[in-house]
Design a protein around this motif. Structure first.
Motif, PDB file in Angstrom:
ATOM      1  N   SER A  65      38.577  44.412  33.033  1.00  0.00           N
ATOM      2  CA  SER A  65      39.374  43.492  33.844  1.00  0.00           C
ATOM      3  C   SER A  65      38.816  42.073  33.817  1.00  0.00           C
ATOM      4  O   SER A  65      39.562  41.110  33.938  1.00  0.00           O
ATOM      5  N   LEU A  66      37.517  41.949  33.660  1.00  0.00           N
ATOM      6  CA  LEU A  66      36.897  40.630  33.726  1.00  0.00           C
ATOM      7  C   LEU A  66      37.300  39.730  32.570  1.00  0.00           C
ATOM      8  O   LEU A  66      37.176  38.512  32.650  1.00  0.00           O
ATOM      9  N   SER A  67      37.802  40.304  31.493  1.00  0.00           N
ATOM     10  CA  SER A  67      38.202  39.490  30.343  1.00  0.00           C
ATOM     11  C   SER A  67      39.598  38.881  30.517  1.00  0.00           C
ATOM     12  O   SER A  67      39.987  38.012  29.746  1.00  0.00           O
ATOM     13  N   ASP A  68      40.340  39.301  31.517  1.00  0.00           N
ATOM     14  CA  ASP A  68      41.686  38.789  31.763  1.00  0.00           C
ATOM     15  C   ASP A  68      41.583  37.414  32.423  1.00  0.00           C
ATOM     16  O   ASP A  68      40.978  37.266  33.482  1.00  0.00           O
ATOM     17  N   ARG A  69      42.154  36.419  31.807  1.00  0.00           N
ATOM     18  CA  ARG A  69      42.085  35.028  32.293  1.00  0.00           C
ATOM     19  C   ARG A  69      42.643  34.881  33.715  1.00  0.00           C
ATOM     20  O   ARG A  69      42.204  34.035  34.472  1.00  0.00           O
ATOM     21  N   ARG A  70      43.594  35.738  34.092  1.00  0.00           N
ATOM     22  CA  ARG A  70      44.175  35.650  35.438  1.00  0.00           C
ATOM     23  C   ARG A  70      43.132  35.883  36.509  1.00  0.00           C
ATOM     24  O   ARG A  70      43.233  35.347  37.610  1.00  0.00           O
ATOM     25  N   VAL A  71      42.115  36.694  36.210  1.00  0.00           N
ATOM     26  CA  VAL A  71      41.060  36.979  37.185  1.00  0.00           C
ATOM     27  C   VAL A  71      40.386  35.685  37.596  1.00  0.00           C
ATOM     28  O   VAL A  71      40.268  35.369  38.784  1.00  0.00           O
ATOM     29  N   GLU A  72      39.935  34.926  36.632  1.00  0.00           N
ATOM     30  CA  GLU A  72      39.217  33.677  36.933  1.00  0.00           C
ATOM     31  C   GLU A  72      40.081  32.712  37.730  1.00  0.00           C
ATOM     32  O   GLU A  72      39.646  32.155  38.735  1.00  0.00           O
ATOM     33  N   VAL A  73      41.327  32.515  37.303  1.00  0.00           N
ATOM     34  CA  VAL A  73      42.212  31.559  37.953  1.00  0.00           C
ATOM     35  C   VAL A  73      42.505  31.978  39.390  1.00  0.00           C
ATOM     36  O   VAL A  73      42.342  31.190  40.329  1.00  0.00           O
ATOM     37  N   GLU A  74      42.914  33.221  39.582  1.00  0.00           N
ATOM     38  CA  GLU A  74      43.285  33.684  40.922  1.00  0.00           C
ATOM     39  C   GLU A  74      42.093  33.690  41.873  1.00  0.00           C
ATOM     40  O   GLU A  74      42.187  33.227  43.015  1.00  0.00           O
ATOM     41  N   LEU A  75      40.958  34.201  41.407  1.00  0.00           N
ATOM     42  CA  LEU A  75      39.789  34.258  42.286  1.00  0.00           C
ATOM     43  C   LEU A  75      39.272  32.870  42.619  1.00  0.00           C
ATOM     44  O   LEU A  75      38.888  32.599  43.753  1.00  0.00           O
ATOM     45  N   ARG A  76      39.246  31.970  41.658  1.00  0.00           N
ATOM     46  CA  ARG A  76      38.754  30.617  41.931  1.00  0.00           C
ATOM     47  C   ARG A  76      39.609  29.948  43.004  1.00  0.00           C
ATOM     48  O   ARG A  76      39.088  29.272  43.899  1.00  0.00           O
ATOM     49  N   GLN A  77      40.923  30.141  42.956  1.00  0.00           N
ATOM     50  CA  GLN A  77      41.796  29.557  43.969  1.00  0.00           C
ATOM     51  C   GLN A  77      41.480  30.117  45.355  1.00  0.00           C
ATOM     52  O   GLN A  77      41.394  29.369  46.329  1.00  0.00           O
ATOM     53  N   GLN A  78      41.292  31.430  45.455  1.00  0.00           N
ATOM     54  CA  GLN A  78      40.970  32.040  46.745  1.00  0.00           C
ATOM     55  C   GLN A  78      39.633  31.530  47.274  1.00  0.00           C
ATOM     56  O   GLN A  78      39.492  31.214  48.448  1.00  0.00           O
ATOM     57  N   ILE A  79      38.650  31.458  46.400  1.00  0.00           N
ATOM     58  CA  ILE A  79      37.308  31.045  46.812  1.00  0.00           C
ATOM     59  C   ILE A  79      37.298  29.583  47.228  1.00  0.00           C
ATOM     60  O   ILE A  79      36.695  29.227  48.246  1.00  0.00           O
ATOM     61  N   GLU A  80      37.968  28.727  46.485  1.00  0.00           N
ATOM     62  CA  GLU A  80      38.001  27.310  46.835  1.00  0.00           C
ATOM     63  C   GLU A  80      38.661  27.090  48.189  1.00  0.00           C
ATOM     64  O   GLU A  80      38.250  26.218  48.952  1.00  0.00           O
ATOM     65  N   ARG A  81      39.661  27.881  48.521  1.00  0.00           N
ATOM     66  CA  ARG A  81      40.316  27.757  49.830  1.00  0.00           C
ATOM     67  C   ARG A  81      39.394  28.220  50.953  1.00  0.00           C
ATOM     68  O   ARG A  81      39.490  27.749  52.075  1.00  0.00           O
ATOM     69  N   GLY A  82      38.496  29.167  50.647  1.00  0.00           N
ATOM     70  CA  GLY A  82      37.655  29.749  51.684  1.00  0.00           C
ATOM     71  C   GLY A  82      36.354  29.014  51.949  1.00  0.00           C
ATOM     72  O   GLY A  82      35.697  29.274  52.940  1.00  0.00           O
ATOM     73  N   GLY A  83      35.946  28.096  51.077  1.00  0.00           N
ATOM     74  CA  GLY A  83      34.711  27.342  51.294  1.00  0.00           C
ATOM     75  C   GLY A  83      33.463  28.171  51.033  1.00  0.00           C
ATOM     76  O   GLY A  83      33.491  29.198  50.365  1.00  0.00           O
TER      77      GLY A  83
END
Length: 149
Positions: A65-83
């Protein structure tokens, strides 16, 4: 750098994280992240490798799953919103992937396999903060102060 371990069941696993106050100029940071694999009692720990963190984001999940580009994009958005201390999850190919702001920035971090008396895997621990990392963070802070950064 990643750490891959076999023998982990194909089902959702509990993940817990411990935030510690390292005091001084370091303050509150993540100490350890634990993925619980079974209900056994850990009897011994073995260093199984180190994983690298880039952009301050640690990822835990099925290797495919870690090789799927969607993982990085989706998680980064969630993390950036959470501080700071933010955590995010997403599902990719039937697996849940966890991403988190590791609170220490980029670096190399050890991973331990905890096993019971019979050698069965009980948990996997990612050690983000310890005394050595605290000392290094203090030295970096002191150097920045001397250099006026």
């Amino acid at each position: 750098m990643v750490v891959a371990l076999g023998g982990i069941p194909n089902r959702p696993l509990p993940v817990t994280a411990e935030r510690l106050d390292f005091g001084g100029n370091v303050g509150s940071r993540w100490g350890e992240v634990t993925v619980t694999v079974s209900t056994g009692r850990p009897e011994r720990s073995q260093l199984v490798g180190h994983f690298g963190v880039d952009y301050g984001t640690a990822l835990v999940g099925d290797a495919d799953s870690l090789s799927d580009r969607r993982v990085e994009v989706e998680l980064r958005q969630q993390i950036e919103r959470g501080g700071r201390f933010a955590v995010g999850t997403c599902r990719v190919g039937g697996a849940t992937v966890l991403g988190m702001d590791n609170s220490w920035g980029d670096g190399i971090f050890p991973v331990y396999a905890d096993r019971d008396a019979s050698g069965q895997l009980v948990s996997v621990r990612l050690v983000l903060g310890d005394e050595g990392r605290r000392q290094l963070a203090e030295k970096v802070w002191e150097r920045a102060q001397r250099e006026g950064s």
